[in-house]
Design an enzyme around this catalytic site. Structure first.
Site, PDB file in Angstrom:
ATOM      1  CG  ASP A 263      -2.183   0.902   0.888  1.00  0.00           C
ATOM      2  OD1 ASP A 263      -2.120   1.691  -0.079  1.00  0.00           O
ATOM      3  OD2 ASP A 263      -3.191   0.825   1.615  1.00  0.00           O
TER       4      ASP A 263
HETATM    5  C1  BGC Z   1      -5.009   3.291   0.140  1.00  0.00           C
HETATM    6  C2  BGC Z   1      -5.250   2.254  -0.933  1.00  0.00           C
HETATM    7  C3  BGC Z   1      -5.087   2.838  -2.304  1.00  0.00           C
HETATM    8  C4  BGC Z   1      -3.699   3.458  -2.404  1.00  0.00           C
HETATM    9  C5  BGC Z   1      -3.356   4.009  -3.768  1.00  0.00           C
HETATM   10  C6  BGC Z   1      -3.746   4.091  -0.100  1.00  0.00           C
HETATM   11  O1  BGC Z   1      -3.674   5.185   0.734  1.00  0.00           O
HETATM   12  O2  BGC Z   1      -4.943   2.666   1.394  1.00  0.00           O
HETATM   13  O3  BGC Z   1      -6.531   1.690  -0.753  1.00  0.00           O
HETATM   14  O4  BGC Z   1      -5.288   1.870  -3.281  1.00  0.00           O
HETATM   15  O5  BGC Z   1      -3.601   4.494  -1.443  1.00  0.00           O
HETATM   16  O6  BGC Z   1      -4.037   5.166  -4.053  1.00  0.00           O
END
Ligand code: BGC
Length: 741
Positions: A263
């Site tokens: 993530d």
């Molecule tokens: C979130 C994810 C997301 C990623 C990319 C993160 O902050 O937890 O769910 O896919 O950002 O944007």
């Protein structure tokens, strides 16, 4: 290209080039801007890192994608194309309701079909991989991201939606259709302690496997090409460095062969967690855990090659990770066509077209949950139409499409007011805002992001008193007041954890003032989590939970309020009586002191000042018809390994309009080697019935359905006595005993 050709290509790559495939940068880095001050500088990547990076985050737009790909390839030695990944969560430009609403349809087949349309729309605009679905089990409504989870509090429902969503996104993948699905956030993110965003997760391995892992497993079994790590710890090891979770469970036990991506900046966060002293160690921990792609940090780019040269990481580990990334690029055919399906003309043709608008409207119609109705709904829109006042901060707001619909084309989304105009004519009702979503103090809790989001939106210069006076004057003239109330969009979603799960106080106050006028009131709620509605319910004649209903939200609400659609949504999370009940869910374990069984009223499982269960149970929802279940029967009372039994029940629509019900099958294992839940959902079936119609509904109960993580941590069943239950919600059920031999 063939697998041999791909191997040959990889064998020409330098170590740095292979590491590059494991680096994902944000679009801004590729813009050719100033390296010293632009987005690249923020994370410290060099031009070489950019030229070698394997993928890009959240860049969409067919022309932009093609142009960025061309620019990238013109600087690339071996011409390995970039992979474009993005958050296409519950729609691209045409949006379904947010996943919590999608779950309330209890209709995974409709969602599978719908997500195929989403994939097509997003791919035409350059998307190749979507960071969806999120399938974290959630039992604590304080956590903001409950809005993103289709399965709510239930592992079985979560698994059904997880599979359907992956299948929908990936329909035709490898044949030039679909987008690759990256399931997230692996794993257990929904169990953050106290519901506090990014917080610790700690639970028994049995519970983790029994309840939390099944939805991810279902997504992997459905063929999800990628998995994203979660921000939280699992058994005190952050998921992104958790070799047991990624390598032993996901790859080893489940046979996952795709890529694991972190993530957002999660490798860097290993330092904050205190398991890595610096970026180098963080990179080593992540690659050792078989995490392939570093999202948005410099950790892999700056350290992996050095770690290999120093003998601290094997080149084979980098090769394996690189191979997985290249394999996906090859499966998508990027070596032949680096733009995948990016095609501006095609995008223009299909974006928000009729088929899509009809599909999102049908799903939104079925996602709305009628929580209360004293008979005021449905409203008459014909000759005898009541005079209606449509009031509230969401009465005329396009924000109802929901916060994670970042690519939503708002030109196609109708507000509730616009939908009412189609129904009643522009002058057929009054509309007023009544109050802002949050007062100043409430807005202050949201931080600067709220101001950033609101940038460019018109500011209402009127004082709260003026807003209220206008609304009350309008309400005074009406027979029925429809109040569109809710949370601020940023009060749920990532970093949207709350401790007080009630509606913002000035909205409840507005409702109170309307109620004092003696008007019939219908409350329509826009929010991302189960709310405490104890203040609202006595003041409203009807309550419709609309969640964030997406592009067709306004129309879906009109469909339900004016009776064109008979509501059929059913809750996927228990609605609490008090915020302090969290976590709250129907599938609790049996305890030693049963709830409410002691004559003293004390010394039982529960609270002194609140009931043990919620206001509205899992699986609950009303319709404009009534229904009943009768003649529950089992085809036998013994299940064996090769002889299942059938559970069947007669469902009757006892009302005078056609409608749908969700018949739910629950099981209880009465005696196990470990304590078992008092109820577990094991089947459901959404059935449409004409008024007065009856239908026999049946479920198969086989040995497999009775398996669980036993005392010795093997997964299997145990002979003994069970109870089968059927209901139209998880609270009111018919029961019959059977046993497993
Ligand atoms: C979130 C994810 C997301 C990623 C990319 C993160 O902050 O937890 O769910 O896919 O950002 O944007």
């Amino acid at each position: 290209m063939t697998s041999d050709e791909l191997r040959a290509l990889m064998s020409q790559m330098t170590l740095e080039e292979k590491v590059g495939q494991l680096v994902q940068l944000d679009g801004g880095c590729f813009g050719g801007g100033d390296l010293a001050t632009g987005p690249a500088a923020k994370i410290g990547v060099t031009q070489d890192d950019i030229d070698r990076a394997g993928s890009v985050l959240n860049v969409l737009g067919a022309d932009q994608v093609r142009e960025m790909q061309d620019r990238y390839l013109s600087r690339s030695r071996l011409r390995v194309p970039l992979l474009f990944m993005a958050d296409v969560i519950y729609g691209y430009q045409t949006c379904y309701p947010s996943p919590i609403g999608i779950g309330c349809t209890w209709d995974p087949d409709a969602i599978r079909a719908g997500y195929t349309l989403v994939a097509e729309e997003a791919a035409a605009d350059g998307c190749m991989v979507t960071f969806s679905p999120a399938v974290d089990l959630v039992r604590d409504a304080r956590w903001g991201r409950v809005v993103e989870m289709p399965g709510g509090e239930d592992p079985y429902l979560g698994a059904r939606f997880a599979a359907a969503m992956v299948e929908g996104f990936q329909d035709g993948l490898g044949e030039g259709r679909g987008v690759a699905s990256c399931v997230k956030h692996f794993a257990g993110y929904g169990a953050v302690e106290g519901g506090r965003e990014y917080n610790t997760v700690d639970m028994s391995e049995r519970r983790f496997r029994q309840d939390y892992l099944p939805p991810y497993k279902a997504a992997v079994d459905a063929g999800a090409r990628m998995v994203m790590t979660s921000f939280n710890t699992v058994d005190e090891v952050p998921a992104t460095a958790n070799k047991w979770l990624m390598d032993d469970v996901l790859r080893g036990e489940w046979g996952f062969e795709g890529s694991i991506i972190t993530d957002y900046a999660a490798i860097l966060e290993l330092i904050n967690h205190g398991v890595a002293a610096d970026e180098r160690q963080a990179a080593k921990l992540a690659i050792d855990a078989t995490v392939d792609i570093d999202m948005k940090t410099n950790c892999y780019a700056a350290n992996l090659a050095d770690l290999v040269r120093a003998g601290e990481v094997s080149e084979a580990a980098v090769d394996a990770a690189c191979w997985r990334v290249l394999t996906l690029k090859n499966e998508l055919g990027l070596f032949e066509n680096p733009y995948y399906q990016a095609d501006a003309l095609r995008a223009a043709e299909i974006t928000c077209n009729e088929e899509r608008l009809a599909s999102v409207r049908a799903v939104a119609d079925n996602a709305l949950v009628l929580l209360k109705n004293d008979g005021v709904l449905p409203l008459d829109s014909g000759e005898d139409a009541p005079r209606i006042a449509l009031i509230g901060p969401y009465a005329d707001s396009k924000d109802i499409v929901g916060m994670w619909a970042i690519h939503a084309n708002r030109a196609y989304s109708h507000t509730v007011r616009e939908a009412f105009s189609e129904e009643l004519g522009e002058d057929g009702f009054g509309c007023a805002k009544g109050c802002p979503v949050l007062d100043e103090a409430g807005m202050a809790t949201l931080g600067e992001f709220a101001a950033y989001l609101a940038k460019g939106a018109p500011v209402d210069p009127r004082t709260p008193e003026e807003l209220e006076a206008e609304a009350l004057a309008m309400a005074a003239e009406a027979d029925v007041v429809v109040l569109c109330l809710g949370e601020h969009q940023l009060q749920s979603g990532e970093a949207g954890a709350r401790t007080d799960l009630t509606l913002p106080h000035q909205q409840v106050e507005l409702l109170r003032r309307v109620h004092e006028l003696g008007k019939r009131t219908v409350v329509v709620l826009f929010n991302g989590r189960p709310l405490v509605l104890e203040d609202v319910l006595p003041l409203a004649d009807a309550v419709v939970e609309a969640w964030w209903p997406g592009t067709a939200g306004g129309n879906a609400i009109a469909d339900v309020l004016f009776g064109r659609v008979n509501p059929s949504g059913r809750l996927t999370m228990t609605f609490p009586v008090s915020s302090a009940q969290a976590p709250l869910y129907y599938g609790q374990f049996a305890t030693g002191r049963l709830a409410g069984k002691n004559h003293t009223g004390r010394f039982v499982t529960g609270y002194l000042d609140a009931p043990i269960d919620g206001r509205f149970p899992f699986g609950y929802g009303l319709s404009y018809h009534t229904a009943e279940l009768t003649d529950f029967a089992l085809s036998g009372d013994v299940v064996t390994a090769d002889a299942p039994i059938e559970a069947s029940v007669t469902l009757t629509n006892t009302g005078d309009v056609a409608g749908s019900e969700v018949v739910q099958l629950y099981l209880r294992d009465l005696v196990g080697s470990v304590v078992r839940p008092v109820k577990e959902l094991k089947g459901f079936c959404k059935v449409a019935l004409e008024a007065g119609e009856s239908r026999r509904v049946s479920f198969t109960i086989d040995e497999e359905l009775l398996r669980f993580w036993r005392r010795d941590m093997t997964f299997g069943s145990e002979p003994g006595d069970f109870v089968a239950m059927v209901g139209l919600n998880s609270r009111d059920v018919l029961e019959l005993p059977f046993s497993l031999r």
